[in-house]
Design a protein around this motif. Structure first.
Motif, PDB file in Angstrom:
ATOM      1  N   VAL A   7       0.871  -1.167   0.000  1.00  0.00           N
ATOM      2  CA  VAL A   7       0.000   0.000   0.000  1.00  0.00           C
ATOM      3  C   VAL A   7       0.902   1.209   0.000  1.00  0.00           C
ATOM      4  O   VAL A   7       1.754   1.346   0.862  1.00  0.00           O
ATOM      5  CB  VAL A   7      -0.908   0.033   1.240  1.00  0.00           C
ATOM      6  N   ALA A  14      -0.385   3.308  -3.504  1.00  0.00           N
ATOM      7  CA  ALA A  14      -0.677   1.992  -3.969  1.00  0.00           C
ATOM      8  C   ALA A  14      -0.873   0.983  -2.845  1.00  0.00           C
ATOM      9  O   ALA A  14      -0.309   1.150  -1.815  1.00  0.00           O
ATOM     10  CB  ALA A  14       0.434   1.452  -4.870  1.00  0.00           C
ATOM     11  N   LEU A  15      -2.103  -1.445  -2.947  1.00  0.00           N
ATOM     12  CA  LEU A  15      -2.084  -2.509  -1.934  1.00  0.00           C
ATOM     13  C   LEU A  15      -1.525  -3.753  -2.575  1.00  0.00           C
ATOM     14  O   LEU A  15      -2.037  -4.171  -3.593  1.00  0.00           O
ATOM     15  CB  LEU A  15      -3.491  -2.758  -1.391  1.00  0.00           C
ATOM     16  N   HIS A  85      -5.457  -1.428   6.947  1.00  0.00           N
ATOM     17  CA  HIS A  85      -5.423  -2.567   6.030  1.00  0.00           C
ATOM     18  C   HIS A  85      -5.168  -3.868   6.778  1.00  0.00           C
ATOM     19  O   HIS A  85      -5.763  -4.901   6.476  1.00  0.00           O
ATOM     20  CB  HIS A  85      -4.330  -2.353   4.984  1.00  0.00           C
ATOM     21  N   TRP A 261       0.446  -8.039  -4.940  1.00  0.00           N
ATOM     22  CA  TRP A 261      -0.667  -7.212  -5.396  1.00  0.00           C
ATOM     23  C   TRP A 261      -0.418  -5.787  -4.966  1.00  0.00           C
ATOM     24  O   TRP A 261       0.076  -5.550  -3.856  1.00  0.00           O
ATOM     25  CB  TRP A 261      -1.998  -7.679  -4.804  1.00  0.00           C
ATOM     26  N   ARG A 262      -0.769  -4.854  -5.816  1.00  0.00           N
ATOM     27  CA  ARG A 262      -0.627  -3.441  -5.462  1.00  0.00           C
ATOM     28  C   ARG A 262      -1.967  -2.747  -5.574  1.00  0.00           C
ATOM     29  O   ARG A 262      -2.781  -3.078  -6.430  1.00  0.00           O
ATOM     30  CB  ARG A 262       0.395  -2.759  -6.385  1.00  0.00           C
ATOM     31  N   GLN A 263      -2.176  -1.764  -4.710  1.00  0.00           N
ATOM     32  CA  GLN A 263      -3.429  -1.016  -4.729  1.00  0.00           C
ATOM     33  C   GLN A 263      -3.130   0.469  -4.740  1.00  0.00           C
ATOM     34  O   GLN A 263      -2.308   0.959  -3.974  1.00  0.00           O
ATOM     35  CB  GLN A 263      -4.282  -1.349  -3.503  1.00  0.00           C
ATOM     36  N   GLU A 264      -3.798   1.186  -5.591  1.00  0.00           N
ATOM     37  CA  GLU A 264      -3.746   2.629  -5.600  1.00  0.00           C
ATOM     38  C   GLU A 264      -5.028   3.123  -6.273  1.00  0.00           C
ATOM     39  O   GLU A 264      -5.698   2.370  -6.973  1.00  0.00           O
ATOM     40  CB  GLU A 264      -2.490   3.142  -6.320  1.00  0.00           C
ATOM     41  N   ALA A 268      -8.612   4.539  -2.365  1.00  0.00           N
ATOM     42  CA  ALA A 268      -9.001   3.130  -2.276  1.00  0.00           C
ATOM     43  C   ALA A 268      -8.715   2.548  -0.909  1.00  0.00           C
ATOM     44  O   ALA A 268      -9.039   1.408  -0.629  1.00  0.00           O
ATOM     45  CB  ALA A 268      -8.271   2.301  -3.332  1.00  0.00           C
ATOM     46  N   GLU A 269      -8.095   3.334  -0.041  1.00  0.00           N
ATOM     47  CA  GLU A 269      -7.753   2.830   1.291  1.00  0.00           C
ATOM     48  C   GLU A 269      -9.014   2.729   2.149  1.00  0.00           C
ATOM     49  O   GLU A 269      -9.953   3.515   1.989  1.00  0.00           O
ATOM     50  CB  GLU A 269      -6.760   3.774   1.980  1.00  0.00           C
TER      51      GLU A 269
END
Length: 274
Positions: A7, A14, A15, A85, A261-264, A268-269
């Motif tokens: 994250v 970015a 998760l 998270h 895995w990436r999150q952005e 999105a948090e």
């Protein structure tokens, strides 16, 4: 297959589930700190500290920071993102308000002041082993804050340990030492016990000094060694500073056989629950 999540909060966020100095004297419970002002203190080891108020997982925490430790002695905004998270990833809601934890042990790498580990120990309860780790010279600050924020009324505790990334023997000792989590009690790792590893701002190495160790490979190796069990996972939270170098870290993690895995972006948090 175990996973690592990253994250990346901040400007671009970015998760993706994913030191070496002589140790300072241990702190005596009766000598936590001597106040010399409203917000500034002198630590038992003689350096000035600042006390900082922060909020993690809906809890107000007061922790000491140490500027002499550089980035290791600060409170990072990424801790709040990591806490939210990790709570979502760790806790499975059951009937009648019961909550079960996905992993029996949580390891924090590069824990610094230890605030995140303290908040997680409060949230996850006494059945989850929480271990915060950093370089030997940072351990006294972690110990201090774990003493200041007493968890005894909850039956919880935080273990403060020295761990240099890449020291896989020391990482194995953390896995097999103590009770609960992945410790099998016989010096062997219980492969059926799942562990979680979390690290905030651990990808900031920028290559600004040719003589400074590149921490990305040792970090990837340490993640791989500490993530165990069928439900095991890692969580990296950091602000994007050098996308190219940080992408290199993800490739090193993948090379260890971990999925990434990436999150952005930041919106999105997860939001903190009321």
């Amino acid at each position: 297959m175990a996973a690592v999540a990253t994250v990346e909060p901040g400007v671009a966020s970015a998760l993706a589930p994913f030191c070496h100095a002589p140790p300072l004297p241990s702190l005596a419970a009766s000598a936590i700190a001597v106040a010399v002002g409203k917000e500034h203190y002198v630590a038992p080891w003689g350096r000035p500290l600042e006390r900082v108020e922060l909020r993690l997982l809906g809890r107000e925490l007061s922790v000491f920071t140490d500027d002499a430790l550089g980035v290791a002695g600060r409170v990072w905004p990424a801790q709040e993102v990591a806490a939210l998270h990790l709570r979502r990833l760790m806790l499975a809601e059951g009937g009648s308000s019961e909550r079960t934890c996905r992993c029996g042990t949580v390891f924090e790498l590069g824990a610094g002041c230890g605030a995140l580990s303290v908040a997680l120990a409060e949230e996850l309860g006494p059945d989850v082993r929480v271990v915060c780790s950093d370089l030997p010279e940072v351990v006294p600050l972690m110990e201090l804050n774990c003493q200041v924020v007493s968890l005894s009324h909850l039956g919880s505790s935080v273990e403060c340990r020295a761990l240099r990334w890449g020291d896989l023997d020391a990482a194995m000792a953390l896995l097999t030492g103590g009770t609960g989590g992945s410790a099998g009690g016989n010096g062997r790792v219980d492969s059926s016990a799942s562990t979680c590893v979390v690290a905030c701002e651990a990808a900031y190495w920028g290559g600004w000094d040719l003589f400074e160790e590149d921490t990305r490979e040792p970090l990837a190796a340490t993640l791989h060694s500490l993530i165990t069990g069928p439900e095991g996972f890692g969580l990296l939270v950091h602000e994007v500073r050098d996308p190219g170098r940080e992408a290199g870290l993800f490739e090193l993690i993948r090379a260890k056989g971990l999925e990434v895995w990436r999150q952005e972006p930041r919106d999105a948090e997860p939001r903190e629950r009321d």
